[in-house]
Design a protein around this motif. Sequence first.
Motif, PDB file in Angstrom:
ATOM      1  N   ARG A 200       4.798  -2.471   4.033  1.00 18.99           N
ATOM      2  CA  ARG A 200       6.163  -2.988   3.989  1.00 18.99           C
ATOM      3  C   ARG A 200       6.131  -4.463   3.630  1.00 18.99           C
ATOM      4  O   ARG A 200       5.410  -5.244   4.270  1.00 18.99           O
ATOM      5  N   LEU A 201       6.863  -4.851   2.598  1.00 20.44           N
ATOM      6  CA  LEU A 201       7.008  -6.244   2.196  1.00 20.44           C
ATOM      7  C   LEU A 201       8.410  -6.721   2.527  1.00 20.44           C
ATOM      8  O   LEU A 201       9.400  -6.031   2.228  1.00 20.44           O
ATOM      9  N   GLU A 202       8.507  -7.900   3.131  1.00 21.79           N
ATOM     10  CA  GLU A 202       9.794  -8.498   3.461  1.00 21.79           C
ATOM     11  C   GLU A 202       9.813  -9.944   2.979  1.00 21.79           C
ATOM     12  O   GLU A 202       9.010 -10.756   3.418  1.00 21.79           O
ATOM     13  N   SER A 203      10.696 -10.246   2.030  1.00 19.08           N
ATOM     14  CA  SER A 203      10.918 -11.614   1.554  1.00 19.08           C
ATOM     15  C   SER A 203       9.626 -12.263   1.082  1.00 19.08           C
ATOM     16  O   SER A 203       9.261 -13.368   1.503  1.00 19.08           O
ATOM     17  N   CYS A 204       8.932 -11.587   0.184  1.00 15.31           N
ATOM     18  CA  CYS A 204       7.652 -12.079  -0.332  1.00 15.31           C
ATOM     19  C   CYS A 204       7.780 -12.538  -1.786  1.00 15.31           C
ATOM     20  O   CYS A 204       8.525 -11.945  -2.576  1.00 15.31           O
ATOM     21  N   TYR A 205       7.017 -13.571  -2.131  1.00 12.87           N
ATOM     22  CA  TYR A 205       6.925 -14.040  -3.503  1.00 12.87           C
ATOM     23  C   TYR A 205       5.834 -13.262  -4.220  1.00 12.87           C
ATOM     24  O   TYR A 205       4.708 -13.126  -3.723  1.00 12.87           O
ATOM     25  N   LEU A 206       6.158 -12.753  -5.420  1.00 11.81           N
ATOM     26  CA  LEU A 206       5.209 -11.984  -6.220  1.00 11.81           C
ATOM     27  C   LEU A 206       4.982 -12.693  -7.545  1.00 11.81           C
ATOM     28  O   LEU A 206       5.915 -12.894  -8.325  1.00 11.81           O
ATOM     29  N   GLY A 207       3.734 -13.067  -7.812  1.00  8.82           N
ATOM     30  CA  GLY A 207       3.392 -13.786  -9.032  1.00  8.82           C
ATOM     31  C   GLY A 207       3.380 -12.897 -10.253  1.00  8.82           C
ATOM     32  O   GLY A 207       3.525 -11.665 -10.180  1.00  8.82           O
ATOM     33  N   GLU A 208       3.154 -13.512 -11.406  1.00 15.73           N
ATOM     34  CA  GLU A 208       3.226 -12.797 -12.682  1.00 15.73           C
ATOM     35  C   GLU A 208       2.060 -11.835 -12.878  1.00 15.73           C
ATOM     36  O   GLU A 208       2.074 -11.032 -13.808  1.00 15.73           O
ATOM     37  N   HIS A 209       1.054 -11.901 -12.018  1.00 12.24           N
ATOM     38  CA  HIS A 209      -0.071 -10.955 -12.112  1.00 12.24           C
ATOM     39  C   HIS A 209       0.303  -9.571 -11.606  1.00 12.24           C
ATOM     40  O   HIS A 209      -0.433  -8.607 -11.857  1.00 12.24           O
ATOM     41  N   ILE A 210       1.409  -9.435 -10.899  1.00 13.24           N
ATOM     42  CA  ILE A 210       1.831  -8.138 -10.365  1.00 13.24           C
ATOM     43  C   ILE A 210       2.426  -7.280 -11.481  1.00 13.24           C
ATOM     44  O   ILE A 210       3.325  -7.712 -12.214  1.00 13.24           O
ATOM     45  N   HIS A 211       1.938  -6.055 -11.590  1.00 13.89           N
ATOM     46  CA  HIS A 211       2.427  -5.116 -12.608  1.00 13.89           C
ATOM     47  C   HIS A 211       3.890  -4.770 -12.329  1.00 13.89           C
ATOM     48  O   HIS A 211       4.304  -4.679 -11.166  1.00 13.89           O
ATOM     49  N   PRO A 212       4.703  -4.562 -13.367  1.00 17.01           N
ATOM     50  CA  PRO A 212       6.113  -4.217 -13.134  1.00 17.01           C
ATOM     51  C   PRO A 212       6.304  -2.988 -12.251  1.00 17.01           C
ATOM     52  O   PRO A 212       7.290  -2.919 -11.495  1.00 17.01           O
ATOM     53  N   MET A 213       5.399  -2.017 -12.315  1.00 15.48           N
ATOM     54  CA  MET A 213       5.515  -0.857 -11.436  1.00 15.48           C
ATOM     55  C   MET A 213       5.211  -1.226  -9.981  1.00 15.48           C
ATOM     56  O   MET A 213       5.679  -0.573  -9.060  1.00 15.48           O
ATOM     57  N   GLY A 214       4.389  -2.229  -9.793  1.00 15.70           N
ATOM     58  CA  GLY A 214       4.165  -2.769  -8.459  1.00 15.70           C
ATOM     59  C   GLY A 214       3.236  -1.965  -7.569  1.00 15.70           C
ATOM     60  O   GLY A 214       2.361  -2.516  -6.911  1.00 15.70           O
ATOM     61  N   TRP A 215       3.432  -0.660  -7.542  1.00 19.43           N
ATOM     62  CA  TRP A 215       2.728   0.229  -6.616  1.00 19.43           C
ATOM     63  C   TRP A 215       2.072   1.357  -7.397  1.00 19.43           C
ATOM     64  O   TRP A 215       2.582   1.790  -8.431  1.00 19.43           O
ATOM     65  N   ASP A 216       0.960   1.872  -6.868  1.00 21.24           N
ATOM     66  CA  ASP A 216       0.207   2.913  -7.552  1.00 21.24           C
ATOM     67  C   ASP A 216      -0.054   4.051  -6.568  1.00 21.24           C
ATOM     68  O   ASP A 216      -0.178   3.814  -5.361  1.00 21.24           O
ATOM     69  N   ASP A 217      -0.143   5.279  -7.071  1.00 22.65           N
ATOM     70  CA  ASP A 217      -0.366   6.416  -6.165  1.00 22.65           C
ATOM     71  C   ASP A 217      -1.814   6.885  -6.124  1.00 22.65           C
ATOM     72  O   ASP A 217      -2.126   7.890  -5.472  1.00 22.65           O
ATOM     73  N   TRP A 218      -2.737   6.173  -6.830  1.00 25.90           N
ATOM     74  CA  TRP A 218      -4.163   6.525  -6.849  1.00 25.90           C
ATOM     75  C   TRP A 218      -4.369   7.951  -7.385  1.00 25.90           C
ATOM     76  O   TRP A 218      -5.316   8.644  -7.047  1.00 25.90           O
ATOM     77  N   GLY A 219      -3.434   8.412  -8.226  1.00 29.61           N
ATOM     78  CA  GLY A 219      -3.533   9.760  -8.775  1.00 29.61           C
ATOM     79  C   GLY A 219      -3.213  10.859  -7.790  1.00 29.61           C
ATOM     80  O   GLY A 219      -3.504  12.035  -8.051  1.00 29.61           O
ATOM     81  N   LYS A 220      -2.598  10.510  -6.662  1.00 30.75           N
ATOM     82  CA  LYS A 220      -2.291  11.484  -5.607  1.00 30.75           C
ATOM     83  C   LYS A 220      -0.791  11.765  -5.592  1.00 30.75           C
ATOM     84  O   LYS A 220      -0.038  11.194  -4.809  1.00 30.75           O
ATOM     85  N   GLU A 221      -0.365  12.658  -6.468  1.00 33.04           N
ATOM     86  CA  GLU A 221       1.061  12.948  -6.537  1.00 33.04           C
ATOM     87  C   GLU A 221       1.609  13.504  -5.228  1.00 33.04           C
ATOM     88  O   GLU A 221       2.776  13.293  -4.890  1.00 33.04           O
ATOM     89  N   GLU A 222       0.738  14.195  -4.471  1.00 31.17           N
ATOM     90  CA  GLU A 222       1.192  14.749  -3.191  1.00 31.17           C
ATOM     91  C   GLU A 222       1.550  13.655  -2.201  1.00 31.17           C
ATOM     92  O   GLU A 222       2.335  13.884  -1.261  1.00 31.17           O
ATOM     93  N   SER A 223       1.031  12.446  -2.401  1.00 32.94           N
ATOM     94  CA  SER A 223       1.321  11.353  -1.474  1.00 32.94           C
ATOM     95  C   SER A 223       2.746  10.839  -1.620  1.00 32.94           C
ATOM     96  O   SER A 223       3.234  10.117  -0.732  1.00 32.94           O
ATOM     97  N   HIS A 224       3.426  11.177  -2.701  1.00 35.66           N
ATOM     98  CA  HIS A 224       4.788  10.695  -2.893  1.00 35.66           C
ATOM     99  C   HIS A 224       5.710  11.130  -1.762  1.00 35.66           C
ATOM    100  O   HIS A 224       6.701  10.458  -1.462  1.00 35.66           O
ATOM    101  N   GLU A 225       5.396  12.237  -1.139  1.00 30.62           N
ATOM    102  CA  GLU A 225       6.232  12.757  -0.052  1.00 30.62           C
ATOM    103  C   GLU A 225       5.844  12.198   1.312  1.00 30.62           C
ATOM    104  O   GLU A 225       6.566  12.409   2.289  1.00 30.62           O
ATOM    105  N   THR A 226       4.735  11.484   1.385  1.00 24.08           N
ATOM    106  CA  THR A 226       4.222  11.084   2.695  1.00 24.08           C
ATOM    107  C   THR A 226       4.023   9.585   2.865  1.00 24.08           C
ATOM    108  O   THR A 226       4.080   9.095   3.992  1.00 24.08           O
ATOM    109  N   VAL A 227       3.763   8.850   1.783  1.00 18.44           N
ATOM    110  CA  VAL A 227       3.565   7.407   1.936  1.00 18.44           C
ATOM    111  C   VAL A 227       4.892   6.737   2.284  1.00 18.44           C
ATOM    112  O   VAL A 227       5.973   7.262   1.997  1.00 18.44           O
ATOM    113  N   GLU A 228       4.790   5.564   2.893  1.00 13.70           N
ATOM    114  CA  GLU A 228       5.960   4.724   3.141  1.00 13.70           C
ATOM    115  C   GLU A 228       5.679   3.349   2.558  1.00 13.70           C
ATOM    116  O   GLU A 228       5.095   2.491   3.217  1.00 13.70           O
TER     117      GLU A 228
END
Length: 250
Positions: A200-228
């Motif tokens: 969980r991120l709250e009021s954080c500064y993100l530099g230009e090195h951060i990808h526009p998608m921001g988050w990755d699923d590590w190729g685990k599509e099943e995690s989409h239903e379980t990660v927070e």
Amino acid sequence: MQYHISDSNITIENQTYTGNHYGKEDHADGRKYGTFRSYTVLVDGDNVTFRNCTFENTSGPGKQVGQAIALYIDGNNIHLENCVLRGHQDTLFLAPLPPKEIIPGGFLGPKQYTPRYDRTVYFKDCVIEGGVDFIFGGATAYFENCEFKNVEEGYIFAPSTPEHIEIGFVAKNCRFTATSDVPEKSCYIARPWRNFGKVRLESCYLGEHIHPMGWDDWGKEESHETVEFVEIGSYGPGASCQRPNYVQLP
């Protein structure tokens, strides 16, 4: 050099701990060090506070040496204030380990066969440097006014939050930065080491090195239903509305 801090109810100030063991290194037992034997400092006492301390693993970039832990925390109620952690891949491990290995021998190390206890850790005004998955594990961890600095492209958080734990890694009023040689849009905020990972991120500064998608699923599509994965009030050039649909943007 490796250090083991097992005392409880202590405060340690103004210390520097330096080590250079790494995952691909040959151990005296004929095996590789692996991730969890590479630590510079292992802390498994409870109620330990570190102030103005430095923890570093100087073995080098992850592409060359593999995993190399600077600080391994397996104690409860650990506080770090105004500390610096330096490394590349897997700089900071926050126990517990997941219940089971994916690769046999993957948990080789000091806590391979010990019970998995829930842990809570607090970081305030700290700087944590790394590249790939450089903050990982299953603890509940609070980061306040901290800086996460990528020294190579990769991923900041790799949580393995146990299913029964409500809070994983929380970063509040933190800064996500990078050294000048890290390419733009080459780093991700988090990816799930295990499928119930929570960040969980709250009021954080993100530099230009951060990808526009921001988050990755590590190729685990099943995690989409379980990660927070939650992002609230991000700002800076790396803040974007182009996030995956499994990321919560209240």
